[in-house]
Design an enzyme around this catalytic site. Sequence first.
Site, short mmCIF file in Angstrom:
data_model
loop_
_atom_site.label_atom_id
_atom_site.label_comp_id
_atom_site.label_asym_id
_atom_site.label_seq_id
_atom_site.Cartn_x
_atom_site.Cartn_y
_atom_site.Cartn_z
N HIS A 156 0.83 -1.22 0.00
CA HIS A 156 0.00 0.00 0.00
C HIS A 156 0.86 1.26 0.00
CE1 HIS A 156 -3.39 -2.64 1.19
NE2 HIS A 156 -2.47 -3.22 1.96
N SER A 277 14.97 21.96 -15.57
CA SER A 277 13.78 22.76 -15.80
C SER A 277 14.21 24.08 -16.43
CB SER A 277 13.09 23.01 -14.47
OG SER A 277 12.33 24.19 -14.52
N LYS A 283 16.22 21.88 -10.44
CA LYS A 283 15.55 20.64 -10.84
C LYS A 283 16.43 19.68 -11.62
CE LYS A 283 11.70 19.63 -10.35
NZ LYS A 283 10.51 20.05 -11.05
N GLU A 290 9.67 8.83 -16.77
CA GLU A 290 8.27 9.27 -16.95
C GLU A 290 7.77 8.99 -18.36
OE1 GLU A 290 7.61 13.37 -15.05
OE2 GLU A 290 9.77 13.13 -15.12
#
Length: 460
Positions: A156, A277, A283, A290
């Site tokens: 979980h 970024s 970043k 992704e």
Amino acid sequence: MEKLWAGRTDGAISAAAESFNASISFDQKMIRQDITGSMAHAAMLAAQGIIAPAEGDAIIAGLEGILSDLESGALTVDPKAEDVHSFVEGVLTERLGDLGRKLHTARSRNDQVALDVRLYLRDEDEKLKDQLLSLLKTVYEKASETRDFVMPGYTHLQRAQPVTFAHHLLAYAQMFKRDLSWLSDAGKRMNICPLGACALAGTTFDTDRFFTAEKLGFDAPAANSLDAVSDRDFVVEHLALFSQMMMHLSRFCEEIVLWSSWEFGFVTLSDAFTTGSSIMPQKKNPDMAELIRGKTGRVYGDLMGILTTLKGLPLAYNKDMQEDKEALFDAAETVGACLTVFTPMLATLTPKPEAMKKAAGKGFINATDLADYLTKKGVPFRSAYKITGQIVTHCIEKGITLEEMPLTDYKTFSPLFEEDLYTEIDLLTCVKKRVSYGSTGPDSVKTQLADLASFLGLPS
Ligand code: ARG
């Protein structure tokens, strides 16, 4: 180029219908396979005396010439041709005259296309197998280096029990091995030759379908001509398999995205597989992971597309089936592209054992071991579970871990607690004590690594 089918009609198709109908923009990918199939067909026609041996030789030489001209760039695919089959036959006829027009004896584009797709997939499967093997090798190497890295295992997405990073990686090795085994199984099922089924009903010529099947490396010719030209089950199966491969990669990528976040910090990705970024200077984004996760949706879409296209098609060939190729090519290439990036991204990822250990130290992931401790002293597991639950609540109230609670406090919960409980709940001990087959314990991980090494033919 004259239409292959100008006869019943004059072939004067409207410009809009012509470009709508054409598949050359995508089926030219199978040109090598189309030529290979034609060579086998010409050899069979000659062997059976349907064309003269010299004619067979000349057609095969003509096809070889087309192949080498394509490779050298002397010949390029005509985007105005209807499809790859028309193009190859058209060029052959331009070069050999009427002899080129004999190639299509006892054959149809229906069996031809069914053959080409199988040959194309056979080649793609080989490339994907190599890619999966090198991914498995990378998993093996990473797992070998991280056998002592204790991290929280989750259920979980809540910290559950300690595991090693190696054990976690080796779970993915099982998935990739299943993908490999499905690839071989799918390849075996697909290895049936539709060539010679002709349009749908077979032919009046005395062909030898066993000859072409064998020449092209198939196990047998397809047993039913209607099925041979209508069957796209192997496309569906491959797309299902590609979907599963993407699902496995996507789950792994999701973990890499989580692990590389500040919140987890379990791994850092090499700069080579991240981006920055345009506005936030701090970043370092896991874009590759992704994107692989994102492309999974696209491959699932390809599977849904073909299933929907085939649903409700009457036998035998229908033009709807032309829609199988773009989805299939897209999926095969997408999986290949994802593996090309994923494997080096994994190889260059740096695990951070300190961050894993720190996370493992919180969240009471040794609570099951504490309950097991009491159980081994004779307390029924269910009661031990309850006592441990109360201890955890107590620790949460006090803001301490199980290791930090003094023995005197433990004794208020059960007189059976002794000093040795602290070794039992030590995280490394918790892992080491896992002795069951397939567990995260060191012996089991050693076995898993040895099995993987022997599977990959590596010295273990
Ligand atoms: N381009 C066609 C396809 O991909 C080839 C087969 C054409 N057959 C036909 N009967 N029109 O399906």
